[in-house]
Design an enzyme around this catalytic site. Sequence first.
Site, PDB file in Angstrom:
ATOM      1  N   ASP A   1     -25.211 -20.471 -16.405  1.00  0.00           N
ATOM      2  CA  ASP A   1     -24.940 -19.240 -16.029  1.00  0.00           C
ATOM      3  C   ASP A   1     -25.777 -18.260 -16.823  1.00  0.00           C
ATOM      4  OD1 ASP A   1     -24.138 -16.743 -15.114  1.00  0.00           O
ATOM      5  OD2 ASP A   1     -22.057 -16.941 -15.798  1.00  0.00           O
TER       6      ASP A   1
ATOM      7  N   ASP B   1     -16.935 -13.423 -13.647  1.00  0.00           N
ATOM      8  CA  ASP B   1     -16.868 -13.000 -15.290  1.00  0.00           C
ATOM      9  C   ASP B   1     -15.979 -12.159 -15.760  1.00  0.00           C
ATOM     10  OD1 ASP B   1     -19.016 -14.769 -16.118  1.00  0.00           O
ATOM     11  OD2 ASP B   1     -20.486 -13.599 -14.845  1.00  0.00           O
TER      12      ASP B   1
END
Length: 224
Positions: A173, A33
């Site tokens: 996610d 990320d």
Amino acid sequence: MEIAASMLNANLLNLGEDVRMAEQWGLRMIHFDQMDGHFVPNIAFGPAFVAAVRPITSCFLDVHLMLSDPMRFIDTFVDAGADNITIHAEIEGDIPAIIKEIHAKGCKAGISLNPETPPEAIRPYLADLDMVLVMMVHPGFGGQHISDECVAKLPVLKQMIAETGREIPIEVDGGIKRENAERVLEAGADILVMGTGLYGEPDPTAIVHEMREVWNAHLNSTRR
């Protein structure tokens, strides 16, 4: 079904070892990320982390750009070793041009939806996507609980993808753990990004094994 180990929850003082641990658990995807402190209220990683991991693993490196201006960084992350780059549907930039640029660099391209963004937002791009990422929580911080509204998007997206005749995996996610994984898989998820659900567990290998059993049971039930 694939499980991607999220480096957001790895030990940054021992990142290489945590990547090797993911391989030992039988995983083939590593998820990064990337946060700019503007598109989301946090800062995380950067291309140097991806570049550091690339030489030590053959895993698929899945890079999620939570950036206001991802076009500026496409070359950098491709050069660092990304296999897939996902941008957000909510950005103000030229999304088709960014997808085209990602593909021109020999990388796969995905689009992510924040919790408040409807599935229809990605319909114009489906013909060119390699992945769809659905955020199950508001992005920026780990440890949140998944949203019912986000789970409800998955079958809608599955139908939209089926209408294109293409095979585009749906990745989820945020807050994915053993206790809710079956729910999102049944709703249409193909790839589970797991952070605390792996690195925060005493026996991640058992978690991965259980997830695959759940997936196989799901496949068997759909074939009947």
